[in-house]
Design an enzyme around this catalytic site. Structure first.
Site, short mmCIF file in Angstrom:
data_model
loop_
_atom_site.label_atom_id
_atom_site.label_comp_id
_atom_site.label_asym_id
_atom_site.label_seq_id
_atom_site.Cartn_x
_atom_site.Cartn_y
_atom_site.Cartn_z
N ASP A 10 0.85 -1.18 0.00
CA ASP A 10 0.00 0.00 0.00
C ASP A 10 0.89 1.24 0.00
O ASP A 10 1.79 1.36 0.84
CB ASP A 10 -0.87 -0.05 1.28
CG ASP A 10 -1.99 0.97 1.25
OD1 ASP A 10 -2.05 1.77 0.30
OD2 ASP A 10 -2.78 0.98 2.21
N ASP A 104 -3.49 2.15 -5.48
CA ASP A 104 -2.20 2.10 -4.79
C ASP A 104 -2.09 0.91 -3.87
O ASP A 104 -1.33 0.92 -2.91
CB ASP A 104 -2.00 3.39 -3.98
CG ASP A 104 -2.89 3.44 -2.75
OD1 ASP A 104 -4.03 2.95 -2.83
OD2 ASP A 104 -2.43 3.95 -1.72
N GLU A 105 -2.85 -0.13 -4.15
CA GLU A 105 -2.94 -1.25 -3.22
C GLU A 105 -2.98 -2.56 -3.98
O GLU A 105 -3.71 -2.69 -4.96
CB GLU A 105 -4.29 -1.14 -2.49
CG GLU A 105 -4.22 -1.00 -1.02
CD GLU A 105 -5.61 -1.03 -0.45
OE1 GLU A 105 -6.06 -2.11 -0.05
OE2 GLU A 105 -6.26 0.03 -0.44
MG MG Z 1 -2.40 3.91 0.40
#
Ligand code: MG
Length: 368
Positions: A10, A104-105
């Protein structure tokens, strides 16, 4: 010992991080990503802004009162999507099985790696060097615990947790720590006298199911022990892009075949460019009226998505084939794509949207 099968990766304050790459003077400053409308809410706040009590989902007006000195920036989603694509391409060059769950993960399948922790350290260093983005990683036996671990160690964190370690570490924490246990469930648990994960874990068998229903109850029993059976669901990365056409009436005229082929090349390259893909191998497929099918391919020294180049090679391949019978189907394909790292190395944040890759077309696989 449980297998450390999953990593959850993340990016820390992703939108802020992308803005800081463009405006390095903002690094470590209070930065708030939020729209400008009166009802806008905070999308992301930098860690410096969080120290003033600003957090995501808070009304932007309130964030301005709490931290007037912060730089407020309207979200630029095309830029975030482009940065995300670059990031995920690098992740995929390190780990084969990746389930992307947000810009973003991602969950990464570590089972094939001999030294998963060392591999994750290398990935983090590579991401930082090549994109400037800083991530946190949680490593655990399952997705649930990997996600809890990455959230726990932010920012720039790295945390490995077995279920036993998690049980000890989080015993006195609120059940709200568990992703999926929202405010409502937390409140209902509190009404039952369950305020901590240890208490949730100690709830007598069946108690939770009676109170919350079979499904949610069983799930709570499982997550209280950090059990999670969900498999990783990696999206297959496209390996080729193709166009083919079955004609309403078989075609014998070479000129018409060439013009059909040129059209398909044009559409194909449009799509390659839209997805930022380039391939080295160009192939054509010709199926005759009697269902005899041939494929011809040529591999170029460099990957391409260039319309005229693809069209020229495809036309040459077609010209090299005697059209001995009427043609019922014609196709063109570009494959042997530039790998993720080649794509990323070209650098620069690209302002374009990507869509999930299409599944491979069965016909081409059989012919290849
Ligand atoms: Mg994040």
């Amino acid at each position: 010992m449980e297998q450390m099968a999953v990593a959850h990766l993340d990016v820390d304050a992703f939108y802020v991080a992308v803005e800081c790459l463009r405006r390095p003077e903002l690094a470590r400053q209070p930065v708030v990503i939020a729209g400008s409308s009166p009802r806008a809410v905070v999308t992301t706040a930098s860690y410096a802004a969080r120290r003033f009590g600003v957090h995501s989902a808070m009304p932007a007006a309130r964030a301005r009162r709490l931290c007037p000195q912060a730089t407020f920036i309207a979200p630029d989603f095309p830029a975030y999507r482009a940065a995300s694509a670059e990031l995920m391409a690098i992740v995929r060059s390190h780990v084969e099985q990746v389930e992307v769950v947000g810009l973003d993960e991602a969950y990464l399948d570590l089972r094939a790696l001999a030294f998963p922790r060392a591999a994750m350290r290398r990935l983090l260093a590579d991401l930082r060097q090549r994109t400037g983005l800083v991530c946190s990683v949680g490593i655990a036996p399952n997705k649930l615990l990997a996600k809890i671990a990455s959230a726990e160690c932010k920012p720039a964190g790295f945390l490995t947790l077995t279920r036993a370690q998690a049980a000890a570490r989080f015993a006195q924490r609120s059940p709200a720590l568990i992703p999926g246990v929202g405010p409502k469930t937390t409140e209902r648990l509190a009404q039952l006298g369950i305020h901590t994960i240890a208490e949730l874990r100690a709830a007598p068998a069946g108690h939770l199911q009676r109170r919350f229903g079979a499904r949610l109850g069983a799930w709570l029993e499982a997550v209280a022990q950090f059990r999670d059976e969900r498999p990783l669901q990696p999206v297959r990365v496209a390996r080729s892009e193709s166009r083919e056409r079955t004609f309403e009436q078989d075609i014998r005229d070479p000129e018409r075949l060439h013009s059909e082929l040129a059209q398909m090349c044009e559409q194909l390259c449009e799509r390659l460019v839209a997805h930022d893909r380039r391939g080295r191998t160009i192939a054509i497929k010709v199926r005759f009226a009697d269902f005899r099918t041939i494929t011809r391919a040529r591999t170029l020294p460099r990957p391409t998505a260039d319309r005229s180049q693809v069209a020229r090679v495809a036309a040459e391949l077609l010209a090299g084939e005697p059209i001995s019978a009427p043609v019922r189907l014609l196709g063109v394909r570009v494959e042997n794509f530039a790998r993720g790292e080649d794509q990323a190395q070209r650098g620069g944040v690209r302002a374009q949207e990507r869509q999930p890759p299409l599944p491979l077309e069965a016909g081409w696989q059989a012919q290849a």
